[in-house]
Design a protein around this motif. Structure first.
Motif: not given
Ligand SMILES: Nc1nc2c(ncn2[C@@H]2O[C@H](COP(=O)(O)OP(=O)(O)OP(=O)(O)O)[C@@H](O)[C@H]2O)c(=O)[nH]1
Ligand SMILES: [Mg+2]
Length: 288
Positions: A17-24, A36-42, A44-46, A65-67, A156-158
């Protein structure tokens, strides 16, 4: 008891998906712990992170996967290639959409790319906690009109809402086959890598602008001590001397705080006695 291999099923499910969609965030919710690490920034996953869930006779290997976005730098290209690679290797592709953002032009081009992936796809509308229901139905319809999905989930992944239903569906739709990982395995990453990722997460949260995007964290040594705690020596590589000064902070305050936060991870796995983090200027292959 582990079932006989002829009675098991095993499937690889890519989360793209797009960066920051909530995959991690979703990967962690599925696995039930932070892998997998999570931040509010697009961005994050490399690179790909696998999370393993074994329920009854089924083993689900979710691939974070990375966004996917329009790449500008060499690292960007590697990240995007890694994401499409994840989709190509999977039995099922979960397309995660930030429902708060809806169907943006970027998402439309991502859908075009996804149309070239042959594997069955499912649509996962995430962040439903932040969106009105009628809005959700509209987004779902608009996306389903563009591409054929086997099923649509609103989650809601959160908060964990809808995650169990998604898991049940995946269990029913993976192919028969032997397991790829031992039953109690949660991720393919070593603790040395996971702990470097945790430090990178804290770096993203504390340092702003482009610095964390150009930084890499490497675990130089990872030892279990007599008292059961870990001693983890890590180095943060930055590309410029000015970045080094910022990451260190006045009197080393910033890097000290980053190290302290890394050691406070809720699972407590990385609580080391000393665990110093050094900062060096230099170039490194930026896989993670
Ligand atoms: N409100 C809400 N926020 C969420 C939800 N899932 C994830 N987030 C937030 O969205 C932000 C991005 O989450 P990530 O899991 O890092 O997103 P990602 O898709 O892995 O991002 P990249 O690795 O950068 O591509 C974080 O601030 C999360 O807390 C959700 O269900 N609801
Ligand atoms: Mg991520």
């Amino acid at each position: 008891m582990t079932p006989e291999p002829d009675q098991t099923s095993c499937g690889f499910i890519a989360l793209v998906g797009a960066p920051n969609a909530g995959k991690s965030t979703l990967l962690n919710a599925l696995v039930g712990t932070k892998v997998s690490i999570v931040t509010h920034k697009a961005q994050t996953t490399r690179s790909q992170v696998r999370g393993v869930v074994t329920v009854d006779n089924a083993q689900l290997v979710f691939i974070d996967t990375p966004g996917i976005f329009a790449p500008k730098r060499r690292l960007d290209r590697a990240m995007v290639d890694s994401a499409w690679g994840g989709a190509g290797d999977a039995d099922l592709v979960g397309f995660i959409v930030d429902a708060e953002r809806g169907l943006t032009p970027d998402l439309e081009s991502l859908l075009e790319g996804l149309a070239n992936v042959r594997h069955p796809k499912i649509l996962i509308l995430n962040k439903v906690d932040a969106v009105k229901r009628e809005h959700l139905l509209k987004i779902s319809e608009a996306i389903n009109e563009k591409l054929r999905f086997e099923a649509t989930f609103m989650i809601s992944a959160l908060r964990g809402d809808g995650v169990a239903d998604l898991m049940d569906w995946c269990v029913k739709h993976i192919p028969p086959g032997p397991w790829h990982f031992p039953e109690d395995h949660l991720t393919d990453l070593t603790m040395a890598i996971t702990s470097a990722e945790v430090t990178r997460e804290k770096l993203f949260l504390r340092i702003h602008d482009e610095i964390p995007y150009n930084a890499t964290v490497e675990t130089e040594s990872f030892k279990i001590q007599k008292d059961g705690s870990y001693r983890i020596d890590q180095v943060v590589y930055v590309t410029r001397n000015t970045h080094k000064k910022i990451v260190l902070g006045a009197g080393g305050q910033t890097i000290k705080a980053i190290g302290a936060e890394s050691r406070k991870e809720p699972d407590g796995d990385f609580r080391g006695a000393g665990s110093p983090v050094l900062v060096r200027q230099g170039t490194r292959k930026m896989g993670r």
